[in-house]
Design a protein around this motif. Structure first.
Motif, short mmCIF file in Angstrom:
data_model
loop_
_atom_site.label_atom_id
_atom_site.label_comp_id
_atom_site.label_asym_id
_atom_site.label_seq_id
_atom_site.Cartn_x
_atom_site.Cartn_y
_atom_site.Cartn_z
N GLY A 263 0.64 -1.29 -0.04
CA GLY A 263 0.01 -0.15 0.07
C GLY A 263 0.71 1.15 0.09
O GLY A 263 0.59 2.00 -0.78
N HIS A 264 1.90 1.38 0.89
CA HIS A 264 2.67 2.38 0.85
C HIS A 264 3.47 2.63 -0.28
O HIS A 264 3.77 3.73 -0.88
N THR A 265 4.07 1.53 -0.76
CA THR A 265 4.90 1.54 -1.97
C THR A 265 3.89 2.21 -3.15
O THR A 265 4.45 3.04 -4.01
N LEU A 266 2.81 1.88 -3.22
CA LEU A 266 1.70 2.12 -4.34
C LEU A 266 1.59 3.66 -4.47
O LEU A 266 1.87 4.14 -5.14
N VAL A 267 1.38 3.99 -3.04
CA VAL A 267 1.12 5.75 -2.84
C VAL A 267 2.29 6.25 -3.22
O VAL A 267 2.21 7.30 -3.76
N LYS A 268 3.57 5.95 -2.82
CA LYS A 268 4.66 6.41 -3.22
C LYS A 268 4.87 6.64 -4.76
O LYS A 268 5.50 7.52 -5.07
N ILE A 269 4.70 5.56 -5.49
CA ILE A 269 4.78 5.45 -7.01
C ILE A 269 4.08 6.38 -7.33
O ILE A 269 4.44 7.41 -8.41
N LEU A 270 2.71 6.32 -7.30
CA LEU A 270 1.72 7.16 -8.04
C LEU A 270 2.13 8.54 -7.55
O LEU A 270 1.79 9.62 -8.43
N SER A 271 2.48 8.91 -6.21
CA SER A 271 2.74 10.49 -5.98
C SER A 271 3.94 10.78 -6.61
O SER A 271 4.04 11.98 -6.93
N GLY A 272 4.94 9.74 -6.98
CA GLY A 272 6.08 10.01 -7.59
C GLY A 272 5.53 10.29 -8.97
O GLY A 272 6.36 11.43 -9.67
N PHE A 273 4.59 9.87 -9.71
CA PHE A 273 4.26 10.15 -10.80
C PHE A 273 3.74 11.50 -10.87
O PHE A 273 4.12 12.30 -12.09
N ALA A 274 3.01 11.90 -9.97
CA ALA A 274 2.21 13.18 -10.02
C ALA A 274 3.15 14.26 -9.78
O ALA A 274 3.08 15.22 -10.20
N GLY B 71 5.88 20.26 -16.30
CA GLY B 71 5.22 21.57 -16.47
C GLY B 71 4.43 21.38 -17.74
O GLY B 71 4.25 20.34 -18.33
N GLY B 72 3.68 22.65 -18.27
CA GLY B 72 3.04 22.44 -19.45
C GLY B 72 1.68 21.50 -19.18
O GLY B 72 0.92 21.61 -18.13
N ALA B 73 1.48 20.54 -20.30
CA ALA B 73 0.30 19.82 -20.12
C ALA B 73 0.23 18.77 -19.01
O ALA B 73 -0.79 18.54 -18.57
N LEU B 74 1.46 18.17 -18.86
CA LEU B 74 1.72 17.41 -18.08
C LEU B 74 1.23 17.85 -16.46
O LEU B 74 0.77 17.00 -15.77
N SER B 75 1.77 18.97 -16.42
CA SER B 75 1.28 19.35 -14.98
C SER B 75 -0.24 19.53 -14.77
O SER B 75 -0.53 19.13 -13.63
N VAL B 76 -0.88 19.72 -15.80
CA VAL B 76 -2.47 19.77 -15.67
C VAL B 76 -3.09 18.14 -15.70
O VAL B 76 -3.71 17.80 -14.78
N ALA B 77 -2.20 17.32 -16.41
CA ALA B 77 -2.73 15.71 -16.30
C ALA B 77 -2.19 15.19 -14.92
O ALA B 77 -2.81 14.12 -14.64
N SER B 78 -1.38 15.83 -14.20
CA SER B 78 -0.87 15.44 -12.89
C SER B 78 -1.97 15.20 -11.96
O SER B 78 -2.06 14.75 -10.87
N VAL B 79 -3.28 16.05 -12.31
CA VAL B 79 -4.47 15.86 -11.50
C VAL B 79 -4.94 14.42 -11.10
O VAL B 79 -5.16 13.93 -10.16
N PHE B 80 -4.69 13.59 -12.12
CA PHE B 80 -5.17 12.34 -12.53
C PHE B 80 -4.30 11.31 -11.37
O PHE B 80 -5.09 10.61 -10.57
N PRO B 81 -3.20 11.32 -11.32
CA PRO B 81 -2.46 10.59 -10.32
C PRO B 81 -2.61 11.10 -9.16
O PRO B 81 -2.85 10.47 -8.03
#
Lengths: 183, 249
Positions: free
Chosen positions: B184-195, B202-212
């Motif tokens: 659980g903690h690893t998954l949270v860490k990985i996804l928060s790393g993505f975000a 920056g740019g479009a990816l920073s907007v898309a970071s809302v999903f993760p």
């Protein structure tokens, strides 16, 4: 001391945030996002379900409070009814105590009377027996003389007339007389 | 500097202490274990001060609900004979619950995400339950290895299987809790790393970071639920194993 208003509190938080960031006390990494998510989740739960959770816990306390109240009220009612019954019973108990005292007196007097009458009856019977025995004692010599006169003397006279041995005859007569008495 | 998702499970010495080649250091794991125990202890102490209130306050109600929950758990699983084991089961549940929940706080440490802690707990409890079984039933405790109604022809095979299954209980109990917490903690860490990475670009990816970010938000809630659930699962399994030892079949 004046309590701080909300805009001032917000201002102080932002200032502290800026200072901590510049001095590298707050390090920005992915954990910051986790931190935001965590506090955001807690805030959301508190905002949407806080009242429900508080109400359910409060309801438990209120239920216990009502049950306790009810038990106290029931206990008070029971105590009052017991007190009323006791008040009703008090005169009856007083009458019973008077009645029992009078019964005790009566039983004591009856006992004394019975003892006296029994004693008197026994005394009278004993005195009657004594009187009877005394009379018997008094009349015994006269009866003996009469018997001797009726039974022994005629035989002695008869034997003397027939020239028999008078001593043996007297002895036989005596024995006969004794056997009759015993019979 | 690249940080890995498993870096959060690193044990670091706060107060190093060596006796020969053995380490008795006070580590971050020890700190958070003490913190969990201290928090639970303080809560129960302040709630039950002067015997508590006859009409309970909110915190007292919460503590009483936990107490009643564990008591009903023991009553359902073991019955009247299990009442004397209530203190250990209650302590276990509260310890695991507080350790798991404190581990959910960001920048903290989850002590139960280490196999050493969970396996140590499960193995020691397993040994204790086995001793209890032998104390109560003597050698008749071995009859537990042959299920009721099983044909005698299958006895040799069944006894071996049941013995392996019985011994594996200790391992599965510890590994279940460890795996859930670590995953659980690893998954949270990985996804928060993505975000974070998307936000940093920056740019479009920073907007898309809302999903993760939204997934991490949902996962946080899920992980809090899993923390409470895993404490419950560990406790109920201990109660079931105790019931097997006390009542056999």
């Amino acid at each position: 001391m004046k309590s701080l208003s909300k805009p001032y509190i917000l201002l102080y938080i932002v200032l502290a945030f800026c200072v901590a960031s510049s001095k590298h006390i707050l390090i920005y990494n992915e954990e910051t996002l986790v931190l935001i998510c965590f506090f955001g989740f807690i805030f959301a739960i508190k905002h949407y379900f806080g009242d429900t959770l508080t109400a359910s816990i409060q309801e438990r306390g209120d239920t216990i409070h009502d049950e306790l109240n009810q038990s106290y009220i029931t206990q008070i009612h029971q105590d009052l009814s017991i007190r009323d019954q006791y008040k009703q019973i008090i005169p009856v108990s007083q009458v019973l105590s008077v009645f029992s005292a009078s019964l005790v007196e009566q039983s004591e007097s009856t006992q004394k009377l019975a003892e006296y009458s029994l004693k008197h009856q026994i005394d009278s019977q004993i005195s009657k027996m004594y009187t009877h025995l005394y009379k018997l004692q008094q009349s015994f010599p006269q009866k003996l003389q009469k018997k001797i006169h009726d039974n022994v003397l005629p035989n002695i006279q008869q034997s003397l007339a027939l020239n028999k041995k008078p001593i043996d005859f007297i002895k036989n007569s005596k024995n006969k007389l004794k056997a009759k008495d015993f019979a | 500097m690249i940080s890995t998702p498993l870096e959060q499970f690193t044990i670091s010495s706060i107060i190093p202490l060596h006796i020969g080649k053995y380490y008795f250091s006070f580590t971050n794991s020890s700190l958070y274990l003490f913190l969990a125990i201290g928090t639970a202890g303080l809560l129960f102490h302040f709630v039950t001060q002067n015997g508590g209130f006859l009409v309970p306050s909110r915190w007292q109600s919460l503590v009483e609900m936990i107490y009643e929950f564990v008591r009903s758990l023991i009553q359902e699983q073991i019955g009247a004979k299990g009442r004397k084991y209530f203190p250990i089961v209650f302590t276990l549940f509260v310890f695991l619950l507080f350790t798991n929940l404190i581990g959910m706080i960001p920048y903290s440490f989850t002590a139960t995400s280490h196999l050493a802690v969970t396996f140590g707990l499960s193995l020691s409890l397993f040994i204790a339950i086995t001793i209890i079984g032998f104390q109560i039933h003597g050698l008749h405790f071995f009859s537990f290895l042959l299920p009721k109604g099983a044909p005698l022809i299958l006895a040799p095979l069944l006894v071996v299987l049941e013995l392996v299954s019985y011994c594996f209980r200790a391992i599965s109990l510890g590994v279940r809790l460890f795996a859930n917490m670590m995953a659980g903690h690893t998954l949270v860490k990985i996804l928060s790393g993505f975000a974070w990475t998307m936000l940093s670009v920056g740019g479009a990816l920073s907007v898309a970071s809302v999903f993760p970010f939204a997934v991490v938000f949902a996962l946080t809630g899920l992980e809090i639920g899993v923390a409470c659930l895993q404490a419950y699962v560990f406790t109920i399994l201990i109660c079931i194993y105790l019931n097997d030892a006390i009542n056999l079949h």
